[in-house]
Design an enzyme around this catalytic site. Structure first.
Site, mmCIF file in Angstrom:
data_model
loop_
_atom_site.group_PDB
_atom_site.id
_atom_site.type_symbol
_atom_site.label_atom_id
_atom_site.label_comp_id
_atom_site.label_asym_id
_atom_site.label_seq_id
_atom_site.Cartn_x
_atom_site.Cartn_y
_atom_site.Cartn_z
ATOM 1 C CE1 TYR A 88 38.011 37.738 21.453
ATOM 2 C CE2 TYR A 88 39.117 39.226 22.990
ATOM 3 C CZ TYR A 88 39.164 38.370 21.897
ATOM 4 O OH TYR A 88 40.351 38.156 21.264
ATOM 5 C CE LYS A 141 53.448 43.567 51.715
ATOM 6 N NZ LYS A 141 52.840 43.129 52.991
#
Ligand SMILES: *Cc1c(COP(=O)(O)O)cnc(C)c1O
Length: 385
Positions: free
Chosen positions: A272, A39
């Site tokens: 940042y 999956k």
């Protein structure tokens, strides 16, 4: 490498290790067989490559989550059975038939719909039935299953598999695992009795298999072994025995090029929100890889908590500050001078820095690291014996 790819991080996927991991799990489930859960694009590795490699190793039972994944899996697999775990939605019947897929049924209405469909289309695949032994997520409750069984309302001819799924099989001696094994074992006995009392079934050549173990179950739940297992994570190199040595071979390797090396004077910050402050004159390597590539932003380092690592020039070096969209900054101050140059590759996954550790650094699990692997990487498939 092509010039266009020169700033891409490189994801190397070892299909030989994948095949080896399947063989190992298959041997562990003997005399039963191991299937393969493919999956989510084979946990991010690429279903079109992973499924044929598993088939070549001998795997014939595959599990996907969505019907659309089943369609892709069938295109990559000439034979073998493909089960769709998330079940049967209204309107999907013809697609199941066209692509030779088998739904995993979990409600009475799904069971009724599939039986009615197979009455019309006997060539449609036989389905799996999911009995929920504790997850409370998908599947019939055990008491509902017992009632159907007692009433003779299980359409055996339309089923090839009865399965359940563990809640926490990665935790050794977990009470829930023991309880689930107990419940499933009782159901197995009831199923055998019920089927033995139906004369037509004993002469049919359509056996019913049972299935319980996921990856970790192979290692922690010997009493939960049944004719078909459903490993996913361990196939792809994840550690099915957390806290202990990983018995599986590593399948993925992620490397990112160093695109700049920046001296940062003591007192200045990096990235940042200034989450890294140099306490001494420092050297920062900037890697071309970021959260847009699927590398978790949560692996960034904060003043009060360490983040992830990259292996550069053979040493593990800590991230300096945030992981940004396209870049990761790494503190290489303690490396010998001149040991890194622009264009060198840093290892983000591999060489002992495995997906479980990356998951831990990002406050998540290795499963999420795999399934988030990005599409911007240069993907290289190798087959190492
Ligand atoms: C995802 C899944 C698996 C595989 O689990 P792993 O822990 O990755 O081995 C098995 N069975 C079901 C029903 C699943 O949803």
């Amino acid at each position: 490498m092509s010039r266009l790819a020169s700033q891409a991080a490189r994801l190397t996927i070892d299909l030989g290790a994948l095949a080896d991991n399947w063989r190992k799990l298959n041997a562990l489930n003997a005399p039963g067989l191991a299937g393969a859960v493919i999956k989510a694009d084979a946990y991010g590795l690429g279903i079109e490559k992973a499924a044929p490699a598993l088939h070549k190793a001998g795997c014939r039972s595959f599990f996907v989550a969505h019907l659309s994944e089943g369609v892709r899996a069938r295109a990559a697999l000439p034979d073998g059975e493909i089960f769709v775990l998330n079940g049967l939605a209204a309107g999907d019947l013809a697609a199941y038939r066209a692509h030779r897929l088998a739904p995993v049924l979990g409600t009475m209405s799904e069971i009724t719909a599939w039986k009615a469909y197979r009455d019309e289309e006997p060539e449609a695949e036989r389905a799996a039935l999911h009995v929920d032994t504790g997850m409370n997520r998908l599947g019939l409750r055990p008491e509902a299953f017992r009632d159907l069984l007692a009433a003779g309302e299980i359409p055996w001819d339309d089923l090839s598999l009865v399965m359940s799924h563990f809640v926490s099989s990665e935790v050794p001696d977990d009470m829930m695992t023991a309880r689930q094994i107990g419940v499933f074992g009782e159901l197995a006995t009831l199923i055998e009795k019920a089927r033995a009392s139906i004369p037509e079934l004993s002469t049919s050549n359509q056996p019913l298999r049972l299935s319980l173990c996921n990856s970790s179950g192979h290692f922690t739940a010997a009493a939960g072994r049944y004719p078909l297992s459903r490993p996913g994570y361990a196939l792809y190199g994840g550690n099915p025995t957390p806290g202990r040595k990983n018995p599986m071979r590593a399948v993925v390797r992620l490397e990112a090029p160093v695109i700049q090396i920046t001296p940062v004077p003591a007192g200045e910050t990096v990235g940042y929100n200034s989450n890294f402050r140099a306490t001494r004159d420092s050297l920062i390597a900037t890697l071309s890889c970021g959260y847009a590539d699927g590398y978790p932003r949560n692996a960034g380092a904060k003043p009060d908590r360490a983040g992830g690592y990259a292996i550069i020039a053979g040493r593990e070096c800590p991230f300096a500050g945030n992981v940004s969209m396209d870049l990761i900054t790494v503190d290489i101050t303690r490396l010998p001078r001149g040991s890194v140059k622009i264009g060198d590759f840093a290892t983000l996954i591999g060489d002992g820095l495995d997906i479980d550790r990356v998951g831990e650094a990002a406050r998540t699990i290795g499963y999420e690291i795999l399934t988030n692997l990005g599409r911007r990487y240069e993907r290289v498939y190798v087959d190492q014996a």
